[in-house]
Design an enzyme around this catalytic site. Structure first.
Site, PDB file in Angstrom:
ATOM      1  CB  THR A   1       8.658  28.188  32.334  1.00  0.00           C
ATOM      2  OG1 THR A   1       8.524  26.882  32.695  1.00  0.00           O
ATOM      3  CG2 THR A   1       8.107  28.218  30.889  1.00  0.00           C
ATOM      4  CG  ASP A   2      12.046  25.215  34.975  1.00  0.00           C
ATOM      5  OD1 ASP A   2      10.725  25.092  34.525  1.00  0.00           O
ATOM      6  OD2 ASP A   2      12.273  24.416  36.066  1.00  0.00           O
ATOM      7  CD  GLU A   3       6.725  22.977  32.699  1.00  0.00           C
ATOM      8  OE1 GLU A   3       6.379  22.541  31.621  1.00  0.00           O
ATOM      9  OE2 GLU A   3       6.294  22.945  33.563  1.00  0.00           O
TER      10      GLU A   3
ATOM     11  CE1 TYR B   1       2.978  27.390  30.576  1.00  0.00           C
ATOM     12  CE2 TYR B   1       4.760  25.650  31.217  1.00  0.00           C
ATOM     13  CZ  TYR B   1       3.971  26.991  31.465  1.00  0.00           C
ATOM     14  OH  TYR B   1       4.784  27.796  32.159  1.00  0.00           O
TER      15      TYR B   1
ATOM     16  CE  LYS C   1       5.670  31.359  29.791  1.00  0.00           C
ATOM     17  NZ  LYS C   1       5.118  32.833  29.929  1.00  0.00           N
TER      18      LYS C   1
HETATM   19  O1  DAU Z   1       9.028  24.609  36.154  1.00  0.00           O
HETATM   20  C1  DAU Z   1       8.053  25.481  35.938  1.00  0.00           C
HETATM   21  C2  DAU Z   1       6.749  25.211  35.891  1.00  0.00           C
HETATM   22  O2  DAU Z   1       6.121  24.545  36.910  1.00  0.00           O
HETATM   23  C3  DAU Z   1       5.664  26.424  35.332  1.00  0.00           C
HETATM   24  O3  DAU Z   1       6.317  26.915  34.214  1.00  0.00           O
HETATM   25  C4  DAU Z   1       4.123  25.831  35.182  1.00  0.00           C
HETATM   26  O4  DAU Z   1       3.455  26.967  34.574  1.00  0.00           O
HETATM   27  C5  DAU Z   1       3.913  25.179  36.480  1.00  0.00           C
HETATM   28  O5  DAU Z   1       2.525  24.704  36.339  1.00  0.00           O
HETATM   29  C6  DAU Z   1       5.041  24.080  36.804  1.00  0.00           C
HETATM   30  O6  DAU Z   1       4.890  23.027  36.089  1.00  0.00           O
HETATM   31  P1  DAU Z   1       4.790  21.580  36.397  1.00  0.00           P
HETATM   32  O7  DAU Z   1       4.274  20.402  35.583  1.00  0.00           O
HETATM   33  O8  DAU Z   1       5.997  21.119  37.272  1.00  0.00           O
HETATM   34  O9  DAU Z   1       3.741  21.959  37.736  1.00  0.00           O
HETATM   35  P2  DAU Z   1       2.594  20.749  38.470  1.00  0.00           P
HETATM   36  O10 DAU Z   1       2.141  21.534  39.872  1.00  0.00           O
HETATM   37  O11 DAU Z   1       1.605  20.665  37.433  1.00  0.00           O
HETATM   38  O12 DAU Z   1       3.281  19.298  38.771  1.00  0.00           O
HETATM   39  C7  DAU Z   1       4.296  19.285  39.514  1.00  0.00           C
HETATM   40  C8  DAU Z   1       4.897  17.801  39.521  1.00  0.00           C
HETATM   41  O13 DAU Z   1       3.570  17.114  40.214  1.00  0.00           O
HETATM   42  C9  DAU Z   1       4.740  17.306  38.156  1.00  0.00           C
HETATM   43  O14 DAU Z   1       5.724  16.236  38.170  1.00  0.00           O
HETATM   44  C10 DAU Z   1       3.469  16.402  38.137  1.00  0.00           C
HETATM   45  C11 DAU Z   1       3.163  15.945  39.337  1.00  0.00           C
HETATM   46  N1  DAU Z   1       1.824  15.910  39.687  1.00  0.00           N
HETATM   47  C12 DAU Z   1       0.927  17.262  39.469  1.00  0.00           C
HETATM   48  C13 DAU Z   1      -0.419  17.090  39.802  1.00  0.00           C
HETATM   49  C14 DAU Z   1      -1.265  18.317  39.468  1.00  0.00           C
HETATM   50  C15 DAU Z   1       1.317  14.991  40.387  1.00  0.00           C
HETATM   51  O15 DAU Z   1       1.947  14.029  40.366  1.00  0.00           O
HETATM   52  N2  DAU Z   1      -0.204  14.944  40.547  1.00  0.00           N
HETATM   53  C16 DAU Z   1      -0.916  15.851  40.367  1.00  0.00           C
HETATM   54  O16 DAU Z   1      -2.084  15.897  40.798  1.00  0.00           O
END
Ligand code: DAU
Length: 292
Positions: free
Chosen positions: A78-80, A106, A110
């Site tokens: 992942t880019d994270e 997380y 990774k």
């Molecule tokens: O960059 C790659 C990564 O992207 C992967 O390695 C991870 O497995 C994947 O979960 C994802 O991580 P993020 O933390 O970026 O994805 P998430 O969909 O959880 O959140 C995307 C953005 O949206 C982040 O800035 C947090 C925000 N968010 C997320 C949720 C679930 C909200 O504002 N509200 C929410 O309820």
């Protein structure tokens, strides 16, 4: 899944006996490790399982590859692992040389797995490759992640919880483009190399949420600002020059097309995600969002 050379086996990658048995039965020549605990919020709540699956599970998969002699082990990372970039510095991108600098349990798990993969390459000469991809979206995306969660909530006229001010930036890539990149890397990419995969498609979270409301004909008043995620990464942005120069990979699906296809899929497959959000997920959702 109807293909004669396809077999689905449900097993835990931390179960060494089950993994070895499968390698004995199938004699794989290429192994791609997509398996991971992947949700940042869940890792903040309980890191243990992330260390177990993402680090120990990776080592067991690679031990099996060594024992049974695979031609390629590919780690989906992942880019994270690079941490985050500041907002408003569009000149800065993650490259293969960017140091590892993780933020969450997380991403740390990774990054630890990536280091282990590189160690198996150097120590045991295991033929490995690694891809580090930006945020994916598309069909079958588990509805705890931003895009599917917002689509599901909007369809049920529930509030859309945006963390902080919604200004965090992610670089979104349609899932099939990610799969095509992995396919190219395992067949034509160099052993021992790390490839960054991203679509040059940076968007703020609030932009995504407004777009989903518009596409579904729902009011933006559903968007609710909630307290920020702990340690929330500000911005991710990948420089995919290496995979383009070496392997000719470019994303094929624009965000406009991809998000429409995705929304359409969630509209047509309501029973798939409704079953998920009515199960164990319900208590997760309450823990995560009710007191926020
Ligand atoms: O960059 C790659 C990564 O992207 C992967 O390695 C991870 O497995 C994947 O979960 C994802 O991580 P993020 O933390 O970026 O994805 P998430 O969909 O959880 O959140 C995307 C953005 O949206 C982040 O800035 C947090 C925000 N968010 C997320 C949720 C679930 C909200 O504002 N509200 C929410 O309820």
């Amino acid at each position: 899944m109807d293909s004669p050379n396809f077999r689905f086996v449900k097993a835990d990658i931390c179960d060494r006996d089950a993994v070895y048995r499968l390698f004995e039965e199938e004699c794989p020549d290429i192994v791609v490790n997509f398996a991971a605990e992947s949700h940042v919020d869940r890792s903040i709540e309980d890191p243990g399982i992330f260390l177990q699956t993402n680090i120990i599970g990776t080592s067991i998969m690679m031990d099996a590859c060594r024992k049974y002699g695979v031609h390629r082990y590919h780690q989906v990372s992942t880019d994270e692992v690079y941490g985050d970039l500041p907002l408003g510095r569009l000149d800065l991108l993650f490259t293969k040389e960017t140091p590892i600098h993780t933020s969450s349990p997380y991403s740390s798990s990774k990054a630890a797995a990536d280091l282990l993969v590189l160690a198996y390459y150097r120590t045991y000469k295991l033929p490995i490759s690694i891809s580090r991809c930006s945020n994916n979206y598309g069909p079958y995306h588990f509805p705890e992640k931003l895009i599917p969660l917002m689509i599901a909530n909007a369809l049920n006229d529930r509030s859309l919880p945006v963390y902080g001010e919604g200004k965090n930036v992610r670089d979104w890539l349609y899932v099939e483009d990610h799969c095509k990149a992995i396919d190219l890397i395992i067949h034509k990419g160099q052993v021992g190399e790390i490839y960054n995969v991203g679509g040059h498609n940076e968007m703020t979270n609030i932009e995504i949420m407004k777009l989903i409301c518009k596409e579904l004909g729902k009011p933006e008043s559903l968007i609710t600002f909630v307290p920020d995620r702990k340690g929330h990464d500000l911005r991710y942005a990948i420089d995919p020059t290496k995979i383009y120069n070496e392997l000719g990979w470019l994303p094929e699906t624009s965000f406009n097309d991809g998000i429409r296809k995705t929304i359409d899929w969630y509209l047509k497959n309501r029973s798939w995600w409704e079953e998920i959000i009515s199960g164990e997920y319900k208590s997760y959702y309450e823990r995560m969002y009710s007191n926020r």
